[in-house]
Design a protein around this motif. Structure first.
Motif, PDB file in Angstrom:
ATOM      1  N   TYR A  82       0.850  -1.178   0.000  1.00  0.00           N
ATOM      2  CA  TYR A  82       0.000   0.000   0.000  1.00  0.00           C
ATOM      3  C   TYR A  82       0.892   1.237   0.000  1.00  0.00           C
ATOM      4  CZ  TYR A  82      -4.132  -2.792   1.238  1.00  0.00           C
ATOM      5  OH  TYR A  82      -5.173  -3.691   1.234  1.00  0.00           O
ATOM      6  N   GLY A 137      -5.920   7.726   3.471  1.00  0.00           N
ATOM      7  CA  GLY A 137      -5.902   6.301   3.729  1.00  0.00           C
ATOM      8  C   GLY A 137      -4.921   5.579   2.832  1.00  0.00           C
ATOM      9  N   PRO A 138      -4.481   4.378   3.228  1.00  0.00           N
ATOM     10  CA  PRO A 138      -3.576   3.591   2.368  1.00  0.00           C
ATOM     11  C   PRO A 138      -4.251   3.259   1.040  1.00  0.00           C
ATOM     12  CG  PRO A 138      -3.642   2.696   4.603  1.00  0.00           C
ATOM     13  CD  PRO A 138      -4.736   3.708   4.509  1.00  0.00           C
ATOM     14  N   PHE A 168      -4.195   0.817  -2.234  1.00  0.00           N
ATOM     15  CA  PHE A 168      -3.693  -0.479  -2.686  1.00  0.00           C
ATOM     16  C   PHE A 168      -2.879  -0.316  -3.960  1.00  0.00           C
ATOM     17  CE2 PHE A 168      -3.353  -4.830  -3.576  1.00  0.00           C
ATOM     18  CZ  PHE A 168      -3.727  -5.057  -4.894  1.00  0.00           C
ATOM     19  N   LYS A 191       0.849   5.344   0.985  1.00  0.00           N
ATOM     20  CA  LYS A 191       0.080   6.246   1.833  1.00  0.00           C
ATOM     21  C   LYS A 191       0.676   7.636   1.845  1.00  0.00           C
ATOM     22  CE  LYS A 191      -1.918   6.697   6.437  1.00  0.00           C
ATOM     23  NZ  LYS A 191      -1.586   8.126   6.517  1.00  0.00           N
TER      24      LYS A 191
END
Lengths: 113, 115
Positions: A36, A43-44, A46, A38
């Motif tokens: 991931y 938010g992380p 994908f 970030k």
């Protein structure tokens, strides 16, 4: 007990070169691995994943390599771009189980123009 | 494409107050996960729900509870807040049906500050 480890807190590379981010794990039950990206206050996101039945998965500029015997995986970004500058988290899970992810500590990548 | 929605994005509370965080998963996703990320730390798994039933529990304090509703959205309820609860709270969702891949997609997070 850190089951997923990213031993390099930071990495700096020149634009256009290859970035290699590393991740080690200790739990042999893990069979699905994810990376991931970030940005701060987000938010992380994908990026790419790999199942333990494979040793390589490629998606555009991103390639993940898995070495099961060494319990090691790496993310290669080629060519690196300034927009790739972010924190990269490696995560692992046992597929078909509850799905909870175990994260590494993260590596901050800086790509210099 | 629709993403995971979390609300509120920011929340400031006093010690001993209560907070409720909401998560709306990606449409057709049946599983919701909650993670807590403290300053300079990696995300830590709190709790997850599959088809409205709790499926796993991590390092979630007894002061916290959560549930998944019939429309698959989830709420994390936090009571008797402590200074140490200040963190980013992420919700993630996935589809765990046939041919699923265990890939979780994360929301933008709720930043909780306890004063």
């Amino acid at each position: 007990d850190q089951q997923v480890k990213q031993n390099s807190p930071s990495l700096s590379v020149q634009e256009g070169r290859i970035s290699i981010l590393n991740c080690d794990y200790t739990n042999s039950m893990f069979d699905y691995f994810l990376w991931y990206k970030k940005y701060p206050a987000e938010g992380p996101t994908f990026l790419i994943s790999i199942s333990s039945i494979k040793d390589k998965n490629e998606d555009g500029r991103f390639t993940v390599f898995l070495n099961k015997s060494a319990k090691h995986l790496s993310l290669h970004i080629v060519p690196s771009q300034p927009g790739d500058s972010a924190v990269y988290f490696c995560a692992a899970t046992v597929s078909g189980n509850t799905g909870k992810l175990i994260f590494g500590q993260g590596t901050t990548l800086q790509v210099k123009p | 494409a629709a993403g995971v929605i979390q609300s509120p994005r920011h929340l400031i509370k006093e010690k001993r107050e209560t907070a409720t965080l909401k998560c709306y998963p990606i449409p057709r996703h049946d599983t919701v996960y909650w993670y807590q990320q403290g300053p300079g730390q990696d995300p830590q798994f709190l709790i997850s729900f599959y088809e409205k039933m709790q499926s796993d529990k991590g390092s979630i304090p007894d002061r916290f509870s959560a549930q998944q509703f019939s429309d698959y959205h989830s709420e994390l309820n936090m009571s008797s807040l402590e200074l140490g609860d200040s963190a980013l709270y992420f919700c993630a969702s996935s589809f765990r049906g046939p041919l699923s891949t265990d890939t979780q997609y994360f929301g933008p997070g709720t930043r909780l500050t306890v004063l």
